[in-house]
Design a protein around this motif. Structure first.
Motif, PDB file in Angstrom:
ATOM      1  N   GLU A 169      -7.098  -3.282   7.256  1.00 12.14           N
ATOM      2  CA  GLU A 169      -7.298  -1.834   7.207  1.00 12.14           C
ATOM      3  C   GLU A 169      -8.175  -1.437   6.027  1.00 12.14           C
ATOM      4  O   GLU A 169      -9.013  -0.523   6.146  1.00 12.14           O
ATOM      5  N   LEU A 170      -8.027  -2.108   4.912  1.00 14.32           N
ATOM      6  CA  LEU A 170      -8.885  -1.845   3.752  1.00 14.32           C
ATOM      7  C   LEU A 170     -10.335  -2.138   4.110  1.00 14.32           C
ATOM      8  O   LEU A 170     -11.242  -1.368   3.752  1.00 14.32           O
ATOM      9  N   ALA A 171     -10.571  -3.255   4.815  1.00 17.12           N
ATOM     10  CA  ALA A 171     -11.934  -3.619   5.212  1.00 17.12           C
ATOM     11  C   ALA A 171     -12.533  -2.570   6.140  1.00 17.12           C
ATOM     12  O   ALA A 171     -13.694  -2.168   5.982  1.00 17.12           O
ATOM     13  N   VAL A 172     -11.753  -2.102   7.105  1.00 12.54           N
ATOM     14  CA  VAL A 172     -12.251  -1.110   8.064  1.00 12.54           C
ATOM     15  C   VAL A 172     -12.618   0.188   7.346  1.00 12.54           C
ATOM     16  O   VAL A 172     -13.687   0.769   7.571  1.00 12.54           O
ATOM     17  N   ARG A 173     -11.750   0.636   6.446  1.00 14.34           N
ATOM     18  CA  ARG A 173     -12.035   1.878   5.712  1.00 14.34           C
ATOM     19  C   ARG A 173     -13.265   1.732   4.826  1.00 14.34           C
ATOM     20  O   ARG A 173     -14.101   2.642   4.736  1.00 14.34           O
TER      21      ARG A 173
END
Length: 413
Positions: A391-395
Motif C-alpha cells: 500500500e505504501l508503494a501504491v500511494r
C-alpha cells in the motif's frame, strides 16, 4: 436510438429491490428509444450457496452436474427481472444460454463460446421486446449445459454485443468506473473518463478486479465499446475503447494495479544448459499451475537461479513439484516466499515518454522499498516487493505520477 447490451452483476441484482431498480433503468432507456438486451448474473451469494449444496453431496462434484446446478442461479434472475419489466408495461422475454443458442465447447466449468445464434433475439428486438439473457452459461453441440467460468457473465455480455453489433456494452457493477488505482488504498484516486483496451487488459491481468480478462480480450478483438457504470449512482462511468481517440497529451501512466495473491519460488544453482527452463516449467504446467513472472540469473560458475511467481493458492503445490525434481536437475536448493505483492504501472503513454521506469524506481527507493523482480512490456512495468510495503508503494507511485490530477509525463532520463 441505440442498441445497448447491459450486464448486471450479482450485487446489482442481489435483492428484489435491486432487481426493481434495474428494471427502472431499463425502462428509462426504452423510453428514450433504445433497444436493450440485458445480461444478468445470479443474485449475490447464490452461487456460493449452490456450491455448498453440491459439496454436501460429493466431495469433488461431477463437473457436468455442477454446470447444471450453477446455471440455475441466473435462471432465477432472468425470470424475476422479466416479471419486473412486464409489471412496468414493457414486453420482455427471458432466455437461458441454451435457449439463445450460445454454443460452447464441452469444457465444463470453463467453457469457451464458439457461436451465438442471434435470430431469436433480433426477432424480439424488432418486435419492441427487452431481451433478458442468463449470463455465465451456454450449451455444447450435444445440448449439455456449460458454464463459462470466472467472469462468465461479463464475457456473455460482451459476446452478445459483438454478435448483435451493439452500439455499446455497458457493465453495471458496484463501482462507478475504472480508477487510477483502488480508492480504498488511495483516497485521491481519480475515475478515468476513458481507457484503452490495452490498458484495461493489463490492469485486469495485473490485479484490477473491475473486469475479467476474457471479457476485455473479447471486447478488444471485436472492437465492442465497453463502458463500466455503477448500478447505484448515476454517471458517465469509464469508456473502454480503441487508442485512436486519445488526447494528444496522453499521460505516461494511466493507472496503478496491484495484486496480493502472488508467491515466489526459486530453484537455486541449476546447471546453465539448454532445455533447463523447460525441465522446470513443464511439470508446473502439467499440474495446471499458471506461471506469471520469470527471471533467470546466470552466475560465473555455470549455474543459474531460476525464479518465477505463481498464484499464492498454488504455492505449496508448486513447491512440492520443485522439491521432487531438484535432485534430478542437480539444483542446490529450493526456496520460496508467499508474502510478496506485485505492483504495476500501466499506460499507453509509455510508448512516447522516456524515464517512466526510472521515475518508478526512484519513488520506491525514496520509501526504502526493495524491488525483488521486474517485468516490463510496452505499456507496463511490474515489480515484486515485500507484501507489507504494497500500500505504501501504491500511494507513493500514485503521487509521483500525479495521478490525482490530470497525470504528467515522466521526466526524461
Amino acid at each position: 436510438m441505440a442498441l445497448l447490451v447491459q450486464k448486471y452483476g450479482g450485487t446489482s441484482v442481489g435483492s428484489v429491490e435491486r432487481i426493481e431498480a434495474v428494471a427502472d433503468r431499463v425502462q428509462r432507456h426504452r423510453e428514450q428509444g433504445d433497444d436493450v438486451v440485458v445480461v444478468v448474473s445470479a443474485m449475490s451469494g447464490e452461487t456460493n450457496r449452490l456450491v455448498a449444496l453440491a459439496k454436501s453431496m460429493q466431495e469433488v462434484p461431477d463437473q457436468r452436474e455442477m454446470d447444471v446446478l450453477l446455471s440455475t442461479g441466473e435462471q432465477v434472475t432472468i425470470a424475476l427481472l422479466s416479471m419486473a419489466l412486464k409489471n412496468r408495461g414493457l414486453d420482455a422475454r427471458s432466455y437461458t444460454g441454451s435457449q439463445v443458442r450460445i454454443t460452447t465447447d464441452s469444457a465444463h466449468g470453463k467453457a469457451r463460446i464458439q457461436e451465438i445464434d442471434t435470430e431469436a433475439m433480433r426477432t424480439d428486438l424488432d418486435a419492441g421486446r427487452v431481451v433478458v439473457v442468463a449470463g455465465f452459461q451456454g450449451a455444447d453441440e450435444l445440448g449439455n449445459i456449460t458454464t463459462l467460468g470466472r467472469g462468465g457473465s461479463d464475457t456473455t455480455g460482451v459476446a452478445l454485443a459483438a454478435a448483435l453489433k451493439a452500439d455499446e456494452c455497458q457493465i453495471y457493477t458496484d463501482v462507478d468506473g475504472v480508477y487510477t488505482t483502488d480508492p480504498r488504498v488511495v483516497d485521491s484516486a481519480r475515475r478515468l473518463n476513458k481507457i484503452t483496451f490495452e490498458e484495461m487488459l493489463e490492469m485486469a491481468s495485473l490485479g484490477s478486479k473491475i473486469l475479467q480478462i476474457r471479457s476485455v480480450e473479447f471486447a478488444g478483438k471485436y472492437q465492442v465499446p465497453l463502458r463500466v457504470l455503477s448500478s447505484f449512482t448515476e454517471g458517465e462511468g469509464t469508456l473502454i475503447t480503441t487508442e485512436g481517440n486519445e488526447d494528444m497529451e496522453q499521460p505516461a501512466v494511466s493507472g496503478i494495479a496491484f495484486n496480493r495473491d502472488e508467491a515466489k519460488l526459486t530453484l537455486q544453482g541449476v546447471p546453465d544448459i539448454p532445455g533447463i527452463a523447460s525441465k522446470i516449467l513443464v511439470p508446473i504446467s502439467d499440474a495446471n499451475i499458471e506461471v506469471d513472472m520469470i527471471v533467470q540469473n546466470v552466475s560465473a560458475d555455470g549455474t543459474t537461479d531460476f525464479t518465477f511467481t505463481v498464484h499464492r493458492n498454488e504455492f505449496d503445490q508448486a513447491m512440492e513439484i520443485l522439491q521432487a525434481i531438484q535432485a534430478e536437475l542437480g539444483a542446490r536448493g529450493v526456496v520460496g516466499d508467499a508474502k510478496i505483492a506485485k505492483v504495476s504501472i500501466v499506460g499507453v503513454g509509455m510508448r512516447s515518454h522516456a524515464g517512466v521506469a526510472s521515475t518508478m524506481f526512484k519513488a520506491l527507493a525514496e520509501e526504502s522499498i526493495n524491488i525483488q523482480l521486474i517485468s516490463t512490456s510496452e505499456i507496463k512495468v511490474s515489480v515484486i516487493i515485500d507484501e507489507k510495503y504494497m500500500e505504501l508503494a501504491v500511494r507513493s507511485l500514485h503521487s509521483s505520477f500525479e495521478l490525482s490530477g490530470t497525470g504528467v509525463k515522466a521526466e526524461a532520463e
